[in-house]
Scaffold this motif. Structure first.
Motif, PDB file in Angstrom:
ATOM      1  N   GLY A  96       0.777  -1.224   0.000  1.00 41.72           N
ATOM      2  CA  GLY A  96       0.000   0.000   0.000  1.00 41.72           C
ATOM      3  C   GLY A  96       0.815   1.285   0.000  1.00 41.72           C
ATOM      4  N   ASN A  97       0.110   2.397   0.192  1.00 35.10           N
ATOM      5  CA  ASN A  97       0.696   3.723   0.056  1.00 35.10           C
ATOM      6  C   ASN A  97       1.747   4.047   1.108  1.00 35.10           C
ATOM      7  N   ILE A  98       1.758   3.308   2.209  1.00 35.06           N
ATOM      8  CA  ILE A  98       2.743   3.572   3.253  1.00 35.06           C
ATOM      9  C   ILE A  98       4.167   3.427   2.720  1.00 35.06           C
ATOM     10  N   ILE A  99       4.354   2.586   1.704  1.00 32.20           N
ATOM     11  CA  ILE A  99       5.683   2.399   1.134  1.00 32.20           C
ATOM     12  C   ILE A  99       6.158   3.675   0.454  1.00 32.20           C
ATOM     13  N   GLU A 100       5.302   4.293  -0.347  1.00 34.52           N
ATOM     14  CA  GLU A 100       5.657   5.537  -1.028  1.00 34.52           C
ATOM     15  C   GLU A 100       5.880   6.667  -0.020  1.00 34.52           C
ATOM     16  N   ARG A 101       5.075   6.711   1.027  1.00 30.45           N
ATOM     17  CA  ARG A 101       5.159   7.817   1.980  1.00 30.45           C
ATOM     18  C   ARG A 101       6.398   7.741   2.864  1.00 30.45           C
ATOM     19  N   ASN A 102       6.759   6.541   3.276  1.00 31.02           N
ATOM     20  CA  ASN A 102       7.767   6.428   4.325  1.00 31.02           C
ATOM     21  C   ASN A 102       9.023   5.650   3.935  1.00 31.02           C
ATOM     22  N   PHE A 103       8.956   4.879   2.844  1.00 30.07           N
ATOM     23  CA  PHE A 103      10.104   4.066   2.457  1.00 30.07           C
ATOM     24  C   PHE A 103      10.386   4.243   0.967  1.00 30.07           C
ATOM     25  N   HIS A 104      10.423   5.489   0.506  1.00 30.99           N
ATOM     26  CA  HIS A 104      10.505   5.732  -0.929  1.00 30.99           C
ATOM     27  C   HIS A 104      11.854   5.323  -1.529  1.00 30.99           C
ATOM     28  N   ASN A 105      12.877   5.063  -0.696  1.00 30.71           N
ATOM     29  CA  ASN A 105      14.174   4.632  -1.215  1.00 30.71           C
ATOM     30  C   ASN A 105      14.360   3.121  -1.134  1.00 30.71           C
ATOM     31  N   PHE A 106      13.262   2.383  -0.997  1.00 29.99           N
ATOM     32  CA  PHE A 106      13.399   0.944  -0.771  1.00 29.99           C
ATOM     33  C   PHE A 106      14.116   0.234  -1.918  1.00 29.99           C
ATOM     34  N   ARG A 107      13.977   0.705  -3.135  1.00 27.45           N
ATOM     35  CA  ARG A 107      14.617   0.032  -4.268  1.00 27.45           C
ATOM     36  C   ARG A 107      16.135   0.087  -4.167  1.00 27.45           C
ATOM     37  N   ASP A 108      16.664   1.149  -3.562  1.00 29.70           N
ATOM     38  CA  ASP A 108      18.113   1.304  -3.457  1.00 29.70           C
ATOM     39  C   ASP A 108      18.681   0.596  -2.229  1.00 29.70           C
ATOM     40  N   ASP A 109      17.883   0.508  -1.171  1.00 29.06           N
ATOM     41  CA  ASP A 109      18.403   0.056   0.117  1.00 29.06           C
ATOM     42  C   ASP A 109      18.078  -1.397   0.449  1.00 29.06           C
ATOM     43  N   TYR A 110      17.206  -2.042  -0.356  1.00 29.02           N
ATOM     44  CA  TYR A 110      16.730  -3.375  -0.011  1.00 29.02           C
ATOM     45  C   TYR A 110      16.825  -4.315  -1.212  1.00 29.02           C
ATOM     46  N   LYS A 111      16.895  -5.621  -0.899  1.00 27.71           N
ATOM     47  CA  LYS A 111      16.717  -6.657  -1.908  1.00 27.71           C
ATOM     48  C   LYS A 111      15.367  -7.319  -1.660  1.00 27.71           C
ATOM     49  N   LEU A 112      14.835  -7.937  -2.695  1.00 26.31           N
ATOM     50  CA  LEU A 112      13.517  -8.554  -2.609  1.00 26.31           C
ATOM     51  C   LEU A 112      13.652 -10.047  -2.352  1.00 26.31           C
ATOM     52  N   LEU A 113      13.094 -10.492  -1.244  1.00 23.16           N
ATOM     53  CA  LEU A 113      13.008 -11.911  -0.936  1.00 23.16           C
ATOM     54  C   LEU A 113      11.616 -12.395  -1.332  1.00 23.16           C
ATOM     55  N   VAL A 114      11.557 -13.372  -2.221  1.00 20.28           N
ATOM     56  CA  VAL A 114      10.285 -13.949  -2.660  1.00 20.28           C
ATOM     57  C   VAL A 114      10.167 -15.347  -2.062  1.00 20.28           C
ATOM     58  N   LEU A 115       9.129 -15.569  -1.268  1.00 24.30           N
ATOM     59  CA  LEU A 115       8.826 -16.903  -0.751  1.00 24.30           C
ATOM     60  C   LEU A 115       7.725 -17.503  -1.607  1.00 24.30           C
ATOM     61  N   TYR A 116       7.925 -18.740  -2.049  1.00 22.37           N
ATOM     62  CA  TYR A 116       6.925 -19.436  -2.860  1.00 22.37           C
ATOM     63  C   TYR A 116       6.145 -20.403  -1.966  1.00 22.37           C
ATOM     64  N   LEU A 117       4.823 -20.302  -2.040  1.00 19.84           N
ATOM     65  CA  LEU A 117       3.966 -21.107  -1.178  1.00 19.84           C
ATOM     66  C   LEU A 117       2.924 -21.858  -1.986  1.00 19.84           C
ATOM     67  N   THR A 118       2.392 -22.893  -1.366  1.00 22.94           N
ATOM     68  CA  THR A 118       1.274 -23.611  -1.969  1.00 22.94           C
ATOM     69  C   THR A 118       0.246 -23.922  -0.898  1.00 22.94           C
ATOM     70  N   HIS A 119      -1.015 -23.945  -1.298  1.00 21.44           N
ATOM     71  CA  HIS A 119      -2.115 -24.368  -0.437  1.00 21.44           C
ATOM     72  C   HIS A 119      -2.618 -25.717  -0.917  1.00 21.44           C
ATOM     73  N   LYS A 120      -2.784 -26.634   0.029  1.00 21.78           N
ATOM     74  CA  LYS A 120      -3.287 -27.960  -0.314  1.00 21.78           C
ATOM     75  C   LYS A 120      -4.492 -28.275   0.561  1.00 21.78           C
ATOM     76  N   ILE A 121      -5.484 -28.894  -0.036  1.00 22.57           N
ATOM     77  CA  ILE A 121      -6.635 -29.335   0.728  1.00 22.57           C
ATOM     78  C   ILE A 121      -6.959 -30.780   0.365  1.00 22.57           C
ATOM     79  N   GLU A 122      -7.131 -31.581   1.378  1.00 24.68           N
ATOM     80  CA  GLU A 122      -7.565 -32.963   1.200  1.00 24.68           C
ATOM     81  C   GLU A 122      -9.048 -33.008   1.498  1.00 24.68           C
ATOM     82  N   THR A 123      -9.855 -33.244   0.472  1.00 24.97           N
ATOM     83  CA  THR A 123     -11.303 -33.143   0.613  1.00 24.97           C
ATOM     84  C   THR A 123     -11.993 -34.103  -0.352  1.00 24.97           C
TER      85      THR A 123
END
Length: 212
Positions: A96-123
C-alpha cells in the motif's frame, strides 16, 4: 499486538560480527534526532530445516459444514532478487501507500526476498480454499536470536502485515508468493535465516530456514 502506529527510524548498522553496534536515529515529535548506541552479542545460528516446510495445518478445516477436510500451507522455495520496475510495483501493490510515503528509497536500500507457497486441501468435495498466503505470528527475519525488525522499520512493518490475516489478500489459487524487502546490509549475511512459526493443528513451534 504492537501499536499499529509505526515509528519510522533510520538505522545505520555494522555487519554482525562477534559483537556489533547499531546507531538508531529516531525522529522525535519535534523533529529532533536522538542517537542510541546498542551493543549486540551475536547468538549462535540455529539448526536449519529443509524445504518444503509445512507452516500451517488445520485437520478440521471444514468441520462446521460436516466434512473432515485437511488444509495445509507450505513454503516450497525462495529467491532473492533486485528490485526492478515490475517487482517494485508489485511490492507497493501488496503493502500500500505507506511504502511511497515512508520508504521511498526501498529500491536502493533493499533486496527482494520472494517466498513461494502452496495451499493444499484434502477433501471429498470439489473445493478450492479461499485463503491468504501469509506467515504465522512469531515468524521473523533473524540473525541468531536478533530480529531484523528490531533495527529496521520496514522489516517490522512487513512482518506485522504478513501475520495479520485480514490485511493479506485471500486467493483461490493453489500457488502464491510472499514478498519481503530485506536490507542489503543483511541480505547476503551467511547467518540470515527466516524463523518460521509452525502451527500444526493448534500446536506452535519454531523452525529456521537458511536464506544464504
Amino acid at each position: 499486538m504492537r501499536n499499529k502506529k509505526v515509528i519510522f527510524a533510520t538505522v545505520v548498522s555494522v555487519a554482525f560480527l562477534s559483537t556489533s553496534y547499531v546507531v538508531v536515529r529516531n525522529n522525535s515529535p519535534n523533529n529532533s534526532s536522538e542517537e542510541v548506541k546498542v551493543s549486540h552479542v551475536k547468538k549462535k545460528k540455529h539448526a536449519a530445516t529443509n524445504l518444503p516446510v509445512t507452516i500451517y495445518v488445520d485437520s478440521e478445516y471444514n468441520k462446521l459444514v460436516g466434512r473432515n477436510d485437511s488444509f495445509s500451507r507450505i513454503i516450497t522455495g525462495f529467491d532473492f532478487k533486485e528490485f526492478n520496475d515490475s517487482e517494485a510495483i508489485r511490492f507497493k501493490e501488496v503493502y500500500g501507500n505507506i511504502i511511497e510515503r515512508n520508504f521511498h528509497n526501498f529500491r536502493d536500500d533493499y533486496k527482494l526476498l520472494v517466498l513461494y507457497l502452496t495451499h493444499k486441501i484434502e477433501t471429498t468435495a470439489n473445493d478450492r480454499p479461499l485463503e491468504s498466503f501469509m506467515l504465522n505470528k512469531g515468524s521473523a527475519l533473524v540473525i541468531g536470536d536478533d530480529e531484523l525488525g528490531t533495527y529496521d522499520d520496514l522489516v517490522l512493518y512487513q512482518q506485522e502485515f504478513l501475520t495479520t490475516d485480514y490485511r493479506v489478500k485471500r486467493s483461490l489459487e493453489p500457488n502464491g508468493e510472499i514478498l519481503l524487502a530485506v536490507p542489503k546490509s543483511y541480505a547476503e549475511n551467511k547467518d540470515l535465516q527466516l524463523r518460521i512459526s509452525e502451527k500444526i493443528d493448534g500446536e506452535s513451534s519454531y523452525v529456521y530456514l537458511d536464506l544464504n
